[in-house]
Design an enzyme around this catalytic site. Structure first.
Site: not given
Ligand code: NAP
Length: 288
Positions: A51, A95, A118
C-alpha cells in the site's frame, strides 16, 4: 480462445489516472492515507508495504501508525478518534486481522465513513446496497473494474460467488447486482456446490482454499475470477511458485473465456482501488 484478465496492467492504468488527478491539486494539501498496524504480523507488514508503494507511485502521502499488540480497546478507539479528527489525514484503514482482545466491529464503526478507504463501515456498505456507494470496497471494486476493462457486461449474467466474507464475497455480490447480474452466493454450508458453479456465466472464488475450483466444476466459456491468495509450504511443481489461488488455473484455463491469474489478477487491482479511494476520501473531506 481464453483471454487472461491482466490485473497488473489495468492496475497500472488506474494508478496513472489517480496520479494525474493528484498532480492537478495545486492550491490544497495533497491526499494523505494512513494505515494502522497493531502488532507486527509479517503478512500484514507485507500488505502494508504494498500500500505504501502504491501511494508513492501516485504521489499520495502515506503515514503508518504502528501500535503495540497488547493495545486496549479504549486506547485503540482513541487512536481512531485522533485519525478521524486529524485534518492532515484524509483517508485511513486498520489492517486486519486484529489481536483477539480488540473488538473489530466496534473499531470499524468508529471510523469516520468519509475517511473509510477500506469501505468496511456499515454506513458505506449500506450505500453500496442502495447502489449509491462513493467509496467502494477495494477487492470487489477492483474485480468489477477489471471486467469493465475487458468490456465484460454483467447485465443478465448469472454470477456465482464462492465466499460471503464482509471484505470480498458479500460486497462483490452487491456490486454485481448493481450491474443487473443475477447473483448466487455460495459458502461452506451450500449444498450441491459444484452444480451451482456449473451454471455460472461468471464465477468469482474467494474462499482461501488452494485450487478448490477444478475444471469439472465450471461451464464452458465462463469468466473465472480467482480472488484467493494461498501461500504454499513448498513450491508448486506445475507453476514454480509458492503462491496459488482458489482455482486450479492450469486445469481450468482452456475451458474459460476469461480468467484471472494469481498473482497478477485481482491482487494488484485491490491496491489500485485503495489509492483511488484515498483520492475520493480526500475529495469528500476537503471539498464538502
Ligand atoms: P474469509 O473471510 O475466510 O471467508 C471465506 C469464505 O469462504 C466464507 O464465506 C466461507 O464460508 C467460504 N468457504 C470456506 N470454505 C469453503 C468451502 N469449502 N466451500 C464453500 N465456501 C467455503 O476469506 P476472505 O477474506 O474473503 O478471503 C478469501 C480468499 O481471498 C483468501 O485466500 C484471501 O487471502 C484472498 N483475498 C485476496 C484479496 C486480493 O486482493 N486478491 C483480497 C482479500 C482476500 P462461511 O461463511 O460459511 O464460513
Amino acid at each position: 480462445m481464453t483471454q487472461i484478465l491482466d490485473g497488473k496492467a489495468q492496475a497500472t492504468k488506474i494508478k496513472e489516472q489517480v496520479k494525474a488527478q493528484i498532480a492537478e491539486i495545486t492550491n490544497l494539501d495533497k491526499p494523505t492515507m494512513a494505515v494502522v498496524q497493531v502488532g507486527d504480523d509479517p503478512a500484514s507488514t507485507v500488505y502494508i508495504r504494498q500500500k505504501e508503494k502504491a501511494c508513492a507511485e501516485v504521489n499520495m502521502n502515506f503515514k503508518k501508525v504502528s501500535l503495540p499488540n497488547d493495545i486496549s480497546q479504549q486506547a485503540m478507539l482513541a487512536e481512531i478518534d485522533a485519525l478521524n479528527t486529524d485534518p492532515a489525514v484524509h483517508g485511513f484503514m486498520v489492517q486486519q486481522p486484529l489481536p483477539s482482545q480488540l473488538n473489530t466491529d466496534e473499531i470499524v464503526e468508529r471510523i469516520d465513513p468519509r475517511k473509510d478507504v477500506d469501505c468496511l463501515h456499515p454506513y458505506n456498505s449500506g450505500l453500496i446496497a442502495e447502489n449509491r456507494g462513493v467509496l467502494l470496497p477495494c477487492t470487489p471494486a477492483g474485480i468489477v473494474a477489471l471486467l469493465d476493462a475487458y468490456n465484460i457486461d454483467l447485465e443478465g449474467k448469472h454470477c456465482v460467488i464462492l465466499g460471503r466474507s464482509r471484505i470480498v464475497g458479500k460486497p462483490l455480490g452487491m456490486l454485481m447486482l448493481n450491474r443487473n447480474a443475477t447473483v448466487t452466493y455460495c459458502h461452506s454450508r451450500t449444498k450441491n456446490l459444484s452444480s451451482i458453479c456449473q451454471q455460472a456465466d461468471v464465477l468469482a472464488v474467494a474462499i482461501g482454499r488452494p485450487k478448490f475450483v477444478t475444471a469439472d466444476m465450471i461451464k464452458d466459456n465462463c469468466v473465472l475470477i480467482d480472488v484467493g491468495i494461498n501461500r504454499l509450504d513448498d513450491i508448486d511443481s506445475s507453476t514454480g511458485k509458492k503462491l496459488c489461488g482458489d482455482v486450479d488455473y492450469e486445469g481450468c484455463f482452456e475451458k474459460t473465456s476469461y480468467i484471472t491469474p494469481v498473482p497478477g489478477g485481482v491482487g494488484p487491482m485491490t491496491v489500485a482501488m485503495l489509492v483511488a479511494n484515498g483520492l475520493k476520501a480526500w475529495t469528500s473531506v476537503k471539498c464538502q
